[in-house]
Design an enzyme around this catalytic site. Sequence first.
Site, PDB file in Angstrom:
ATOM      1  N   THR A 167       3.803   3.615  -2.868  1.00 41.04           N
ATOM      2  CA  THR A 167       4.783   4.639  -2.490  1.00 41.04           C
ATOM      3  C   THR A 167       5.950   4.435  -3.435  1.00 41.04           C
ATOM      4  OG1 THR A 167       4.189   4.441  -0.154  1.00 41.04           O
ATOM      5  CG2 THR A 167       6.328   5.398  -0.605  1.00 41.04           C
ATOM      6  N   THR A 218       6.955   0.098   1.290  1.00 35.04           N
ATOM      7  CA  THR A 218       5.661   0.452   0.714  1.00 35.04           C
ATOM      8  C   THR A 218       4.633  -0.536   1.255  1.00 35.04           C
ATOM      9  OG1 THR A 218       5.659  -0.990  -1.216  1.00 35.04           O
ATOM     10  CG2 THR A 218       6.803   1.090  -1.446  1.00 35.04           C
TER      11      THR A 218
HETATM   12  N1  ASP Z   1       2.998   3.112   2.828  1.00 40.06           N
HETATM   13  C1  ASP Z   1       2.099   4.072   2.254  1.00 40.06           C
HETATM   14  C2  ASP Z   1       1.172   4.582   3.307  1.00 40.06           C
HETATM   15  O1  ASP Z   1       0.775   3.812   4.162  1.00 40.06           O
HETATM   16  C3  ASP Z   1       1.274   3.566   1.141  1.00 40.06           C
HETATM   17  C4  ASP Z   1       1.863   2.455   0.370  1.00 40.06           C
HETATM   18  O2  ASP Z   1       3.037   2.387   0.167  1.00 40.06           O
HETATM   19  O3  ASP Z   1       1.133   1.578  -0.110  1.00 40.06           O
HETATM   20  O4  ASP Z   1       0.789   5.713   3.209  1.00 40.06           O
END
Ligand code: ASP
Length: 312
Positions: A167, A218
Amino acid sequence: MIVVASSNGRIGINTATQILRQGGTAVDAVEAGIRLVEANPEDHTVGFNGYPNILGEVELDASIMNGRTLETGAVGALKGYLHAITLARQVMEQIPHVMLVGDGANRFAAEMGHPQQTDMLLPETREVWANRLRSDMSDFDIEQIAQRTDLAHWVQLATDPERAKGTVNFIVQDKEGNICTGVSTSGWAWKYPGRLGDTPIIGAGNYADNRYGAAACTGMGEMAIRACTAHSLVFYMKMGLSVAEASERAMVDLRDLHGRFISVMNLIAIDKDGNHAGYSSVDGRTYIYQTPDMPNCEELARTVVPVPPRWG
Ligand code: ASP
């Protein structure tokens, strides 16, 4: 004044900082910085050319929060439009709602004049998706995937939680001391259609309150939803903890989750004075920051609070 971002925000941090130099607002800087990441085909976790869901469709989530007013806007499972962060800002500023998802989000994007992006994937990225599915499914199963009624089974097999996530996080404090946070993602690669992570959930992946500070996440979004991570971190600052202590405490909350589906989590945060912190559950993760007097951003290692992975 400061811009703090996840390291994949590097492509947008100079633009965000320049907006601050010119006296722009934190909200403008967050949106401008994130738009550049959303348009970057090299980033497979955000916007254009992000890894798709299990059906091969790119579904975007984003949110933005204005720490001055605690107004917020979010979109989830947006399909066929690139700038989810701009749409989230339009939800915040133009309608009396805070979140639109799926068909409603797509419809609002059209109404707001966003150009439709018929193909959100480059062919080589579509091939990565197909190859990943081929390791679990026959070619026949892949051809039939849109019609299948057992996606829940396949999504368990085809998820790749350690690698296929990411993210972009931006936290900006402007010359008035106003803080804004924005987050945008294509979510967890090969996810079940319609799955929302922490990114569009205010308090999970994103929270800002001028009085105390802000946080953004993230990683495995389901964990941040379960622990209300971004809001908890800001709440810990409200209770008097420093940004580092509050970040550590939020990571410990993630570590202490019981049950299954525990994977990597990362967060960045600032306090109301612009002091910042970056934390991760694994080694080697970094974040970046830039102030208007710096010609370029600086990259810092995130402090590690180990969270032992635990899957099925
Ligand atoms: N947090 C994001 C999600 O779960 C993905 C990520 O940041 O890795 O969609």
